[in-house]
Every structure is written in C-alpha cells, then in structure tokens.
Scaffold this motif. Sequence first.
Motif, PDB file in Angstrom:
ATOM      1  N   SER A  10       0.827  -1.201   0.000  1.00 20.66           N
ATOM      2  CA  SER A  10       0.000   0.000   0.000  1.00 20.66           C
ATOM      3  C   SER A  10       0.859   1.248   0.000  1.00 20.66           C
ATOM      4  O   SER A  10       1.061   1.872   1.025  1.00 20.66           O
ATOM      5  CB  SER A  10      -0.928  -0.015   1.222  1.00 20.66           C
ATOM      6  N   LEU A  11       1.387   1.603  -1.168  1.00 24.57           N
ATOM      7  CA  LEU A  11       2.210   2.803  -1.298  1.00 24.57           C
ATOM      8  C   LEU A  11       1.688   3.585  -2.479  1.00 24.57           C
ATOM      9  O   LEU A  11       1.882   3.194  -3.619  1.00 24.57           O
ATOM     10  CB  LEU A  11       3.679   2.426  -1.495  1.00 24.57           C
ATOM     11  N   LEU A  12       1.025   4.697  -2.219  1.00 23.66           N
ATOM     12  CA  LEU A  12       0.413   5.488  -3.286  1.00 23.66           C
ATOM     13  C   LEU A  12       1.474   6.307  -3.988  1.00 23.66           C
ATOM     14  O   LEU A  12       2.196   7.060  -3.375  1.00 23.66           O
ATOM     15  CB  LEU A  12      -0.650   6.427  -2.699  1.00 23.66           C
ATOM     16  N   LEU A 205       8.522   0.533 -14.398  1.00 23.50           N
ATOM     17  CA  LEU A 205       9.394  -0.135 -13.444  1.00 23.50           C
ATOM     18  C   LEU A 205      10.021   0.927 -12.562  1.00 23.50           C
ATOM     19  O   LEU A 205      10.592   1.901 -13.068  1.00 23.50           O
ATOM     20  CB  LEU A 205      10.482  -0.924 -14.183  1.00 23.50           C
ATOM     21  N   VAL A 206       9.915   0.751 -11.241  1.00 24.05           N
ATOM     22  CA  VAL A 206      10.499   1.702 -10.299  1.00 24.05           C
ATOM     23  C   VAL A 206      11.907   1.278  -9.909  1.00 24.05           C
ATOM     24  O   VAL A 206      12.848   2.070  -9.942  1.00 24.05           O
ATOM     25  CB  VAL A 206       9.622   1.847  -9.039  1.00 24.05           C
ATOM     26  N   LYS A 207      12.053   0.006  -9.534  1.00 20.26           N
ATOM     27  CA  LYS A 207      13.387  -0.473  -9.169  1.00 20.26           C
ATOM     28  C   LYS A 207      13.430  -1.987  -9.179  1.00 20.26           C
ATOM     29  O   LYS A 207      12.407  -2.673  -9.087  1.00 20.26           O
ATOM     30  CB  LYS A 207      13.809   0.054  -7.796  1.00 20.26           C
ATOM     31  N   ILE A 208      14.646  -2.494  -9.316  1.00 20.19           N
ATOM     32  CA  ILE A 208      14.945  -3.908  -9.155  1.00 20.19           C
ATOM     33  C   ILE A 208      15.745  -4.039  -7.869  1.00 20.19           C
ATOM     34  O   ILE A 208      16.708  -3.299  -7.651  1.00 20.19           O
ATOM     35  CB  ILE A 208      15.760  -4.439 -10.351  1.00 20.19           C
ATOM     36  N   SER A 214      13.227  -9.281  -6.227  1.00 19.33           N
ATOM     37  CA  SER A 214      11.940  -8.593  -6.305  1.00 19.33           C
ATOM     38  C   SER A 214      12.059  -7.392  -7.234  1.00 19.33           C
ATOM     39  O   SER A 214      13.155  -6.866  -7.451  1.00 19.33           O
ATOM     40  CB  SER A 214      11.453  -8.139  -4.917  1.00 19.33           C
ATOM     41  N   VAL A 215      10.918  -6.997  -7.790  1.00 12.93           N
ATOM     42  CA  VAL A 215      10.852  -5.799  -8.631  1.00 12.93           C
ATOM     43  C   VAL A 215       9.674  -4.952  -8.144  1.00 12.93           C
ATOM     44  O   VAL A 215       8.669  -5.486  -7.677  1.00 12.93           O
ATOM     45  CB  VAL A 215      10.680  -6.145 -10.123  1.00 12.93           C
ATOM     46  N   THR A 216       9.821  -3.645  -8.236  1.00 11.38           N
ATOM     47  CA  THR A 216       8.745  -2.734  -7.871  1.00 11.38           C
ATOM     48  C   THR A 216       8.267  -2.018  -9.127  1.00 11.38           C
ATOM     49  O   THR A 216       9.073  -1.438  -9.859  1.00 11.38           O
ATOM     50  CB  THR A 216       9.202  -1.703  -6.829  1.00 11.38           C
ATOM     51  N   GLN A 262       2.337   1.831  -6.362  1.00 12.66           N
ATOM     52  CA  GLN A 262       3.518   0.985  -6.429  1.00 12.66           C
ATOM     53  C   GLN A 262       3.215  -0.405  -5.873  1.00 12.66           C
ATOM     54  O   GLN A 262       2.549  -0.546  -4.854  1.00 12.66           O
ATOM     55  CB  GLN A 262       4.677   1.615  -5.667  1.00 12.66           C
ATOM     56  N   VAL A 263       3.715  -1.405  -6.579  1.00 12.79           N
ATOM     57  CA  VAL A 263       3.505  -2.799  -6.204  1.00 12.79           C
ATOM     58  C   VAL A 263       4.865  -3.505  -6.229  1.00 12.79           C
ATOM     59  O   VAL A 263       5.575  -3.442  -7.234  1.00 12.79           O
ATOM     60  CB  VAL A 263       2.546  -3.503  -7.191  1.00 12.79           C
ATOM     61  N   THR A 264       5.222  -4.152  -5.135  1.00  6.51           N
ATOM     62  CA  THR A 264       6.462  -4.921  -5.080  1.00  6.51           C
ATOM     63  C   THR A 264       6.136  -6.393  -5.297  1.00  6.51           C
ATOM     64  O   THR A 264       5.308  -6.965  -4.589  1.00  6.51           O
ATOM     65  CB  THR A 264       7.184  -4.714  -3.741  1.00  6.51           C
ATOM     66  N   VAL A 265       6.783  -6.982  -6.271  1.00  3.28           N
ATOM     67  CA  VAL A 265       6.538  -8.365  -6.663  1.00  3.28           C
ATOM     68  C   VAL A 265       7.781  -9.190  -6.352  1.00  3.28           C
ATOM     69  O   VAL A 265       8.876  -8.874  -6.821  1.00  3.28           O
ATOM     70  CB  VAL A 265       6.206  -8.460  -8.172  1.00  3.28           C
TER      71      VAL A 265
END
Length: 298
Positions: A10-12, A205-208, A214-216, A262-265
């Motif tokens: 939960s990061l807007l 893509l925000v970051k690896i 994981s990827v965000t 943002q979603v971290t996978v």
Amino acid sequence: MRTRAMRSVSLLAAVVALGLAVSGCGGQPDGHAGRDAAVAAHRARQVAAAWDGSAAAAAWRVGYHPMGDVIQLPRGGLRSKADEQAYQDHSFVLQGKLPATGSKDSRVAWAGGASLTRPLAGAEESYKTLSGGRGGGQPHLTVTGAKLGTITVTTSRGPATVPAWLFTVDGYASPLKQAAVAPSKLPQPPLGQARDVPGYPLNQLVKIAADGRSVTVVALHGVCDDGPAVEVLETSGSVVLSSSVQHRKDGGYCTKQAKLQQVTVKLERPLGNRVLLDAHTGQPVPYKPEHGPSPSWS
C-alpha cells in the motif's frame, strides 16, 4: 512455468483523472472473475512463449538498456529543498566552459568482461538534458565545469560501468554525474498489444532489488476497488507480469478516477538477464526515473 499471484503493497505513487471506464468495479460473479483470470494467464503464457528464444530477446540481452538512474547526485544528495526543487524543474545555469568533444564512441563494460561500444554524448548535449535546453530560473543550480569519468548503472544485463560527464556544481564538493552514452535501440517485440484482456498495462518499473529477488512496478486501479494485484509468470528466459484489480465485494457505483500505485513483486529466483515483460503490451516494462524521461524508452 508456473504463475504466482502477488498482493500489492500500500504505497500510493500518484492519483490521476483518466478517461477510463472503471465504473461497475464493485462485486463480480465468481465465474466472471475466474474467466478473467484464465484469460490473463493465457496471455502471459503467450507473451513468454513469443519472447523466449526470440530474436527480440537475443537483441535485448546484448544491448545497453538502463534499468536504473543514469544520473547520480552529488555525494550526500542535494543540500536544500530549493536545490531539490531546482533539480526537479531542470533549472540550471551554466557559468564556465564545458569541454568540447569530437564525435567518438565509448565503451560500456559489464563484470565478466562483456562490453559494448556506444556513441558518446558530448558535455553540452548532456548538459542540455539536465537543463531541459532552457535557462535557469529561481531557484537554480549552477554548473561551473565538467570532465569525463564513469558511473555504475543498473542495466538489463546487470550493473555496468558507463562513461559519464561529471558536472561541477557550485557549492558541492563532489560532482553530479550523468551517463554519457545513448541506450541501444529497443528491439521490435515479437507480438502486439493484447486486446480484450482484463486489467491494465503496467505504467513503469520503479526499481529492481539489489539481489534481483523482487521488482517494484507502478500499476493502475480504480478509486473504488481494493487495489491492484500483479501475477507473475517466471520462465528460464523471461518474467511476465500481469496487472489486474481486486474487486470489492460490496458493489456500488464507481467513478472514472484512477490511481497509480507501487507494487512490489517477489520472484522465486533473481531476475538476472531474463526479460521483464508486461503481459498487456507484450513489451519490456519501461524504467522511468522519478524526474525526467526514461533513459531507454524516451
């Protein structure tokens, strides 16, 4: 190959008013939701099959595609809110002379000995990227000179040592660094964008993660659903992400507003040199820095 559904954090990131018909995003019959999931999973398998072993994947793996920032701020970051605002606004003033460089190529190098020759951008060209090609207002950052050096950039092939212009900024003991080579051309994807597949394309893509586990990414969802969900299909050659929304059980009217979140996978194994793909577009998920255009997709 197998698919695992990952819930979002939960990061807007942003709220946008888009002309997207997300009305009716309350409850859904279980059968309808099941059909949507099956369609999305089938599309992810299609994308993976098209990319794995393809000419596009081969071109991607031998190219220079930045997947992280190509600009590094002075050591310790910017010292004030005014300087941060100036950087965000591309407000720079040049006081001094930048070195002239003739047309030449330079070398991008990876650990293990792999390297690639790419055209070198001149100091003036790189400065125009920082300044947006316009004069600085108030507040602004003052550049007094530059010299050629290197930085480390996260790429689709792992960290690379990249030629960079080291700009001297008034008031800072260490330079602002900017990669000085152009990214490789994006390969032509082996299949087109999906039609009639539920969910939305991934925005960026925000970051690896440093360990690649994981990827965000940034996903889109409506204001009256329970947020985005991202499913992942991992193969030996690719990681395919499928973004959908988690529908509310209570039903009700939904407006056309949408949110970027943002979603971290998490991945079962490090991303490595596998291609990170968006199931909806059939293309690599674009990296976009917080300020400025993507270094590969611009």
